[in-house]
Scaffold this active site. Sequence first.
Site, mmCIF file in Angstrom:
data_model
loop_
_atom_site.group_PDB
_atom_site.id
_atom_site.type_symbol
_atom_site.label_atom_id
_atom_site.label_comp_id
_atom_site.label_asym_id
_atom_site.label_seq_id
_atom_site.Cartn_x
_atom_site.Cartn_y
_atom_site.Cartn_z
ATOM 1 N N PHE A 75 0.834 -1.006 -0.173
ATOM 2 C CA PHE A 75 -0.464 -0.056 -0.092
ATOM 3 C C PHE A 75 0.775 1.304 0.171
ATOM 4 C CE2 PHE A 75 -3.041 -3.378 2.048
ATOM 5 C CZ PHE A 75 -3.836 -3.048 0.798
ATOM 6 N N CYS A 76 1.555 1.511 1.418
ATOM 7 C CA CYS A 76 1.879 3.039 1.086
ATOM 8 C C CYS A 76 3.272 2.595 0.345
ATOM 9 C CB CYS A 76 1.465 3.401 2.345
ATOM 10 S SG CYS A 76 -0.155 3.992 2.843
ATOM 11 N N VAL A 77 4.059 2.026 1.170
ATOM 12 C CA VAL A 77 5.047 2.154 0.575
ATOM 13 C C VAL A 77 5.090 1.576 -1.014
ATOM 14 C CG1 VAL A 77 7.708 0.373 0.853
ATOM 15 C CG2 VAL A 77 6.306 0.948 3.563
#
Length: 179
Positions: A113-115
């Site tokens: 997701f965010c990485v």
Amino acid sequence: MTTALLIIDVQQALCYGDYAAFESTQVIERINAVSSKARQAGAPVVLIQHEEEEGLLVYSTDGWKLAAGLDVQPTDIFVRKKATDSFHNTNLQDILQARGVTNLVICGLQSEFCVDTTTRRALALGYPVALVSDAHSTMDNSVLSAAQITAHHNETLSNISSFSARAVAVASNDVKIEG
């Protein structure tokens, strides 16, 4: 070259309890080792925190707070975000530009997701990225284990060649940071 370290979403709710990322304690230890290198080099350390209107990551709740055990220093920079992209509707790009940052080291949660999204956006913005291969993690899903997801993202992100900048997966012990 000036490098900044981005530590993404290493928050209580994502490191401990029912939604703890795989090997979160070891990941935090590796992140601390990399952040120590960054601080010694005089590189900016940016701590990014995800927040939601409801759920585990509501602003200022215990779950939203940075994880116990994460080394945080007064010189660190803090960014709040509401999307998987740490640049989207935040001041992250302004922070990096004001400090003359040309390269990024990225670690944190969650791999897929965010990485992933932040790494792709960084590449699109022209930042070469050292993705700390053993310092990002996630949870198992219905298809893959967390270890498989992390390995997949190390491989996939390192093979994106459509931008002028590239990502390279680097183990925490091998990360080199120039301030």
